[in-house]
Design a protein around this motif. Structure first.
Motif, short mmCIF file in Angstrom:
data_model
loop_
_atom_site.label_atom_id
_atom_site.label_comp_id
_atom_site.label_asym_id
_atom_site.label_seq_id
_atom_site.Cartn_x
_atom_site.Cartn_y
_atom_site.Cartn_z
N LEU A 1 0.65 -0.92 -0.23
CA LEU A 1 0.11 0.09 0.07
C LEU A 1 0.80 1.00 0.19
O LEU A 1 0.87 2.26 -0.37
N GLU A 2 2.06 1.38 0.81
CA GLU A 2 2.60 2.04 0.86
C GLU A 2 3.56 3.11 -0.58
O GLU A 2 3.65 3.91 -1.40
N SER A 3 3.99 1.11 -1.04
CA SER A 3 4.23 2.16 -2.53
C SER A 3 3.09 1.77 -3.81
O SER A 3 3.31 3.36 -4.32
N GLN A 4 2.10 2.25 -3.54
CA GLN A 4 1.33 2.48 -4.01
C GLN A 4 1.34 3.68 -4.24
O GLN A 4 1.01 4.50 -4.84
N LEU A 5 0.90 4.26 -2.80
CA LEU A 5 0.61 5.31 -2.13
C LEU A 5 1.80 6.27 -2.71
O LEU A 5 1.67 7.26 -3.06
N SER A 6 3.05 5.94 -2.74
CA SER A 6 4.37 6.38 -2.83
C SER A 6 4.55 6.71 -4.82
O SER A 6 4.43 7.96 -5.05
N GLU A 7 3.98 5.60 -5.70
CA GLU A 7 3.68 5.59 -6.74
C GLU A 7 2.51 6.90 -7.27
O GLU A 7 3.37 7.88 -8.21
#
Length: 198
Positions: free
Chosen positions: A82-88
């Motif tokens: 989720l944090e990776s998706q949020l960062s992207e």
């Protein structure tokens, strides 16, 4: 409220480290965690669907279990995704914002700009949803549950210390001034059932 029920049900698994059937949970959850028997199945299924509780059919019965180590690992993996998706999404949002700012310079409203604005709005919504989901998983973290439990224990011990103090003062006042206990209680607003917290 749904997330509170999920967190309280996870506490049952973490505290007991045991395996349960649905009928067991329908007895335990209302009594120990205040989850109505009617909603136990729904809450349990949502935890299974999210991979936080394991379920295995043996014979004609389903058995449920969840251990803190596996649950924590699953949540950490989910949080990382989720944090990776949020960062992207944040990076894409920043890039789109730059594109919009460039498009504004010396230009009238264009189809491309309109499309970029719609995509930006969509990404903002997606970012908020991801933030909410990240927070949802943090609430079920065994470490957070343990911190809450410890804070409750500290508060309980403090309350009982003050109860000790009040009983000591009442005892002193009776000896010193010959006051009756019910008069002390009445004058100082101490309820009749005043006692230690179990």
């Amino acid at each position: 409220i749904a997330e509170e029920k999920r967190a309280r049900m996870m506490e049952i698994f973490f505290e007991t480290k045991d395996v349960f059937q649905l009928k067991d949970m329908e007895k335990i959850a209302p009594k120990e965690k205040g989850i109505t028997a009617m909603s136990v199945k729904e809450v349990l299924q949502s935890l299974v669907d999210d991979g936080m509780v394991d379920c295995e059919r043996i014979g004609t019965s389903n058995y449920y279990w969840a251990f803190p180590s596996k649950a924590l690992h699953a949540r950490k993996c989910k949080l990382e995704v989720l944090e990776s998706q949020l960062s992207e999404g944040s990076q894409k949002h920043a890039n789109l914002q730059k594109s919009i700012e460039k498009a504004k310079i010396g230009r009238h409203e264009t189809e491309e700009r309109s499309m970029l604005a719609k995509e930006l709005s969509s990404l903002r919504d997606q970012r908020e949803q991801l933030k909410a989901e990240v927070e949802k998983y943090k609430e079920c973290d065994p470490q957070v549950v343990e911190e809450i439990r410890q804070a409750n224990q500290v508060a309980k011990e403090a309350a009982n210390r003050w109860t000790d103090n009040i009983f000591a003062i009442k005892s002193w006042a009776k000896r010193k001034f010959g006051l009756e206990e019910n008069k002390i209680d009445k004058n100082f607003g101490i309820p009749e059932d005043f006692d230690y917290i179990d």
